[in-house]
Enzyme design. Structure first.
Site, PDB file in Angstrom:
ATOM      1  CE1 TYR A  55      -9.113   2.586  -0.840  1.00 19.65           C
ATOM      2  CE2 TYR A  55      -8.333   3.224  -3.007  1.00 19.65           C
ATOM      3  CZ  TYR A  55      -8.075   2.848  -1.707  1.00 19.65           C
ATOM      4  OH  TYR A  55      -6.780   2.746  -1.285  1.00 19.65           O
ATOM      5  CG  ASN A 106      -3.419   8.000  -1.178  1.00 20.97           C
ATOM      6  OD1 ASN A 106      -3.191   9.070  -0.631  1.00 20.97           O
ATOM      7  ND2 ASN A 106      -2.595   7.446  -2.040  1.00 20.97           N
ATOM      8  CB  ALA A 107      -8.177   6.421  -4.434  1.00 21.79           C
ATOM      9  CD  GLU A 108      -3.027   7.149  -6.832  1.00 23.06           C
ATOM     10  OE1 GLU A 108      -2.525   7.222  -5.703  1.00 23.06           O
ATOM     11  OE2 GLU A 108      -3.436   6.084  -7.314  1.00 23.06           O
ATOM     12  CG  ASN A 162      -6.164   3.483   1.812  1.00 17.49           C
ATOM     13  OD1 ASN A 162      -6.559   2.423   1.324  1.00 17.49           O
ATOM     14  ND2 ASN A 162      -5.111   4.134   1.351  1.00 17.49           N
ATOM     15  CD  GLU A 163      -1.074   2.222   1.304  1.00 20.38           C
ATOM     16  OE1 GLU A 163      -0.639   3.362   1.128  1.00 20.38           O
ATOM     17  OE2 GLU A 163      -0.761   1.249   0.593  1.00 20.38           O
ATOM     18  CD  GLU A 187      -4.226  -0.196  -1.825  1.00 18.15           C
ATOM     19  OE1 GLU A 187      -3.201   0.317  -2.316  1.00 18.15           O
ATOM     20  OE2 GLU A 187      -5.046   0.436  -1.137  1.00 18.15           O
TER      21      GLU A 187
HETATM   22  C1  GAL Z   1      -1.620   3.089  -2.143  1.00 13.06           C
HETATM   23  C2  GAL Z   1      -2.975   3.646  -1.759  1.00 13.06           C
HETATM   24  C3  GAL Z   1      -3.920   3.642  -2.950  1.00 13.06           C
HETATM   25  C4  GAL Z   1      -3.237   4.242  -4.150  1.00 13.06           C
HETATM   26  C5  GAL Z   1      -1.942   3.525  -4.419  1.00 13.06           C
HETATM   27  C6  GAL Z   1      -1.137   4.095  -5.558  1.00 13.06           C
HETATM   28  O1  GAL Z   1      -0.674   3.465  -1.221  1.00 13.06           O
HETATM   29  O2  GAL Z   1      -3.535   2.893  -0.725  1.00 13.06           O
HETATM   30  O3  GAL Z   1      -5.056   4.380  -2.627  1.00 13.06           O
HETATM   31  O4  GAL Z   1      -3.011   5.578  -3.905  1.00 13.06           O
HETATM   32  O5  GAL Z   1      -1.106   3.630  -3.306  1.00 13.06           O
HETATM   33  O6  GAL Z   1      -1.865   4.069  -6.715  1.00 13.06           O
END
Ligand code: GAL
Length: 996
Positions: A94, A138-140, A196-197, A291
């Protein structure tokens, strides 16, 4: 020559030509033809089975790594080499918009944000890159990667609204132009993900669809035209697989075991929607998981990453990843392969400083048992190109395949060819006890039930095996094996194949061969051989630490137990991206990791790591007469196995000399001088906004007190509100800092109270009465210090990341007065932060941070002596400084961490700065993290280190730190790149001026 033998030779030729020859194109109507194999001249292509690179099919075996979560560029090669050693051929990254563009229009791509540097390292290591720039990731991480300043615009993020679309233009343009120069074959980048998603509900959602269209257009117009643009759907619902906003290569994510790290034994059953989901979404593409669960995240008050590592441990990887293969997938990337650290305020409120993620490579860069499992699979997938054209021929728990209906079998194979893969596992993931069965195979020699010589195939609870039949290796082939294939390689015209089962399990493997007369057994006696119908059949039951060698003809079979298998490495001796299993390679058994193998003349140069004195076995071409390990000669002798050379390589230094932090000299200063009436806030920002553009409005009070509205986007904020007269009886406040935030309030220097967002609450409402004698008739000052754990993410694309950080509402009660004015501060300079190396988020608004006291080079000689182990006797914030030298021997990879012990009665929040880098946020009430790994390069292993620690006592009774230790988390003798990055970080004098 028997008929059987002739048949075997014929099959061998057939299999070898299939592997090396032209592979057929699968006839399924394509989506976008740009990268379709057969329609395109691009170097990266795909069809319904797999990706192609340079016309060769590859099994895409990838893992996610965020370079910015390991802000020491010289350590990136360590992670990538460890991935490559496990046969990963791709790394997914990312890119973090918020870290790159801390101020709108000012982009900084240097140091840990340097994409170009990362691409160069990946190119050097020989690993492909999938780049994922968002803009939303996203990626926390804070705001899910959206910059703090974006919270101040009206237009909704992740839509086609102009304000938002304009906002990401420069970032995406820079990203794309820079990345375009590194597109394969000019560099390692093989795909770029858009957004992303990103979920839309079809044509009814034009604002989202048009945004995706604009984003892809911007990527393409700025040079992303040689590699596919991809999308990662949340679920196989076909978003952007076709129609408006269609991407080149569609994939979907999956986290099948969830995130309940508190209950690691609780597994989900295996998903059965992958095949149908893929068929309904993008049948022209391979089953691609951008992912796939590689770990799990943990938050404040969580159980810690050990639980996540167990929830998603080696058994999980074994069963779930093989199930992906059983579902026809030849492309998957694990999120995360290396999690890293949420240093310097890059966290969002749902996670704490560590982002270890329970990944295969731990935050401290050490290898977890899951690494062993993914390595075994990575080696097999690399060695098995037949998988790349296989289809699912059958699947189920029917007794057509096995003698046991508790076993689920998926049969993959080439419809027209003999090779088959039987993916077997127990029907239910709730079964944790072993089961045994016989397998009915349909092989080139007809239908057989294996094992033929008696006994069973055993599956442990939660184990899956991929068993092969008619499997080519070199010029030989396996008729079948109930042991799994690790890898194969041809050295000096001998075809080596390595087989493994768990200790205690039996196996049987049948090879097409000449005769038993010249079968040679060495190593463990537990492996035996006999001839059955013209084939050499090996069998036996393996104990732990078994290594057996069986030789016949030009075949050499190494049979090992699974744990021994994990110590075998198969480095290629020609540096490359490893497109072909035929690239020359060697076998090395023993080391912790083998990073590189090069043959120079008659010397084999091995580069790698050990965690103890290690005896190694090297199988290399006979031209190799000497072996060097990390540059030093190793005395090698012929192995008594009959093949290869053995020798002993040194382990790490027996102990490290680390300082005892408790006995160091610490100096201290008050880090909350702002509570004093006379504090000079003349340089602070005046809160003068009365309106916000975002939809989250203030609850009450005349002026807006959202920190982001005034350019402060990270860590802590301090507000000072003035009012006149002593008539008010109380102040009512609504504070919003995101889950688990904290604050303390003071009136005219008197402590009013503190609170935290317990149990994840985002907003705390409080009313504080003014005690008699605390108000003045003239000017009164209310000081509020608060922190935030970052901006919320925006997974639902509903602008949740704009939830304010600061004071959402305020009012005086009684006396009918109001505040005359408010001022605030956050990090020094706000969006004009001085530290361009550590970046926009590293510092917050505590005095210790603004004044530069957390930076190396700050002169604390005038500060009083005082240690955090004594602490403070009241509510407030104190800062402590100390320094120490380290002299870690060269060639040692020491993973070091700071370990906190909490004084049970203390209620505090602490920030740990190591040479100016904020690498720890400790909240005594919330935990769970007590050990904070610090990467080498942030910590200087060969010189001085300056440490600053803030101690924010939330209680009037005060707080102290019971203990803080610098501890070794792992010590290796290592061939990793030498790290001198610690020298690059700016010091006080660079950032704040000549002297304080
Ligand atoms: C996915 C997202 C990632 C990360 C992951 C949970 O949905 O694309 O960025 O947040 O969940 O760790």
């Amino acid at each position: 020559m028997t008929l059987q033998l002739i048949l075997n030779i014929f099959l061998c030729i057939l299999l070898t030509t299939r592997v090396l020859g032209q592979l057929s194109v699968y006839d399924i109507p394509p989506g976008s033809p740009g990268f379709q194999h057969g329609n395109s001249s691009q170097a990266v292509q795909f069809d319904s089975h797999s990706l192609f690179i340079d016309g060769r099919r590859i099994f895409l075996f990838g893992g996610e790594f965020h370079p910015w979560r390991l802000p020491v560029p010289q350590l990136w090669s360590d992670i990538l080499q460890k991935m490559k050693a496990a046969n990963f051929n791709a790394v997914s990254i990312y890119v973090h918009w918020g870290l790159v563009e801390g101020k709108s229009g000012e982009l900084n791509w240097e140091y840990h944000r340097s994409l170009e540097e990362f691409y160069k390292v990946a190119q050097r290591v020989g690993i492909f890159v999938i780049a994922r720039p968002g803009p939303y990731i996203n990626a926390e991480t804070t705001g899910g990667g959206l910059p703090g300043w974006l919270t101040n615009i009206a237009d909704v993020a992740r839509t086609n609204q102009t304000g938002y679309v304009n906002a990401w233009q420069s970032y995406i343009k820079d990203f794309a132009q820079m990345t375009s120069r590194y597109q394969y074959p000019n560099g390692p980048v093989i795909a770029v993900q858009s957004e992303n998603e990103f979920y839309v509900s079809g044509d009814e959602d034009p604002t989202s669809t048009e945004y995706m269209v604009l984003l892809e257009k911007a990527l393409r117009e700025n040079g992303i035209d040689k590699v596919p643009i991809t999308a990662n759907d949340v679920y196989p619902s076909g978003n952007f697989a076709k129609g408006l906003g269609e991407v080149d290569l569609y994939g979907f994510d999956s986290y099948p075991n969830g995130f309940d790290c508190a209950h690691p034994p609780q597994w989900s059953e295996l998903a059965n929607y992958y095949i149908s989901g893929h068929q309904n979404s993008a049948p022209w593409a391979p089953v691609f998981f951008p992912e796939f669960q590689g770990g799990a995240l943990d938050g404040w008050q969580g159980v810690g990453y050990d639980g996540c590592e167990q929830l998603t441990g080696p058994e999980f990887a074994n069963v779930f990843y093989k199930n992906n293969v059983a579902s026809g997938s030849t492309a998957m990337s694990f999120y995360m392969i290396y999690g890293g650290t949420n240093w310097g305020n890059i966290l969002y409120p749902g996670v704490y400083t560590s982002y270890d993620y329970g990944s295969a490579i731990r935050e401290d860069r050490l290898l977890s048992p899951k690494y062993d499992e993914v390595k075994l699979q990575g080696m097999f997938y690399h060695a098995s190109p037949q998988l790349l054209t296989s289809s699912i021929l059958a699947s189920g728990q029917s007794q057509t395949y096995t003698s046991n209906s508790g076993v689920f079998t998926s049969v993959l194979g080439l419809p027209e060819g003999p090779t088959k893969f039987y993916v077997v596992r127990q029907n239910s993931n709730n079964v944790t006890t072993p089961t045994s069965f016989l397998l009915n195979i349909d092989s080139s020699v007809g239908q057989l039930t294996i094992p033929q010589l008696g006994g069973h195939i055993t599956l442990a609870g939660r184990e899956s095996k991929i068993l092969v039949t008619d499997y080519a290796f070199g010029s030989n082939f396996l008729q079948y094996s109930t042991a799994e294939v690790l890898t194969h390689t041809t050295i000096d015209s001998i075809d080596y194949v390595v087989l493994y089962v768990l200790p205690g399990q039996s196996f049987e493997a049948s090879f097409g061969s000449t005769s038993i007369n010249n079968v040679n057994l060495s190593g463990s006696p537990s492996v035996q051989a006999k001839v059955l119908n013209g084939s050499v059949v090996l069998f036996g039951t393996l104990s732990s630490s078994t290594t057996a060698l069986v030789r016949f003809g030009n075949t050499a079979v190494l049979v090992v137990d699974k744990f021994t298998a994990t110590s075998i490495w198969n480095p290629r001796t020609i540096p490359s991206f490893d497109l072909s299993p035929d690239t020359p390679s060697i076998l090395v058994k023993g080391p912790y990791v083998v990073r590189n193998a090069t043959i120079i003349g008659s010397t084999l140069e091995l580069v790698g790591d050990t965690n103890r004195t290690t005896s190694i076995l090297v199988v290399a071409p006979s031209t190799v007469r000497s072996v060097h390990w990390n540059g030093s000669p190793v005395s090698m002798t012929k192995s008594n196995l009959g093949i290869g050379l053995t020798g002993t390589i040194p382990g790490p230094v027996p102990s490290l000399s680390l300082p005892n932090l408790k006995s160091l000299k610490w100096r201290t200063a008050d880090s909350l001088p702002e509570v004093a009436m006379g504090f000079d806030d003349s340089q602070w920002v005046v809160a003068n906004k009365t309106e916000v553009a975002r939809s989250q409005k203030p609850f009450y009070g005349k002026v807006v007190l959202f920190a982001d509205e005034y350019g402060f986007h990270s860590g802590s904020f301090i507000f000072r509100g003035s009012f006149t007269g002593g008539k008010s009886s109380a102040v009512q406040l609504s504070l919003q800092g995101g889950s688990y935030f904290g604050y303390s309030a003071f009136i005219n220097g008197h402590f009013l109270g503190s609170n935290q967002g317990f149990n994840g609450s985002d907003i705390v409402n409080a009313t504080y009465s003014f005690l008699q004698g605390t108000l003045n008739n003239g000017r009164n000052v209310l000081t509020i210090v608060m922190d935030s754990n970052g901006l919320d993410t925006d997974w639902n694309a509903n602008d949740a990341f704009k939830n304010p950080r600061g004071i959402r509402g305020y009012q005086l009660i009684g006396g009918s007065g109001d505040f005359d004015s408010w001022k605030l501060t956050g990090n020094l300079g706000g969006e004009d932060f001085p530290d361009k190396v550590r970046g926009p988020l590293n510092e917050g608004g505590f005095w210790a941070e603004r004044s530069g006291a957390v930076l190396p080079g700050f002169d604390d000689s005038k500060w009083a002596l005082g240690s955090p182990f004594v602490g403070i006797p009241k509510a407030g914030v104190q800062v402590y400084r100390t320094s120490f030298a380290l002299d870690i021997p060269l060639g040692t990879d020491a993973s070091l961490g700071f370990q906190f012990t909490r004084a049970p009665t203390s209620n505090y929040r602490s920030l740990l700065f190591v040479n100016g880098w904020q690498f720890g946020k400790f909240i005594s009430n919330f935990g769970p993290q007590t050990v904070f790994p610090i990467p080498e390069g942030v910590l200087n292993h060969h010189g001085m280190n300056e440490i600053a620690l803030t101690l924010w006592s939330l209680d009037s009774s005060g707080a102290k730190i019971a203990d803080l230790k610098l501890v070794p988390l792992g010590v290796l003798s290592s061939g990793k790149e030498v790290v001198t990055d610690a020298m690059v970080s700016p010091i006080y004098q660079d950032l704040r001026g000549p002297s304080n």
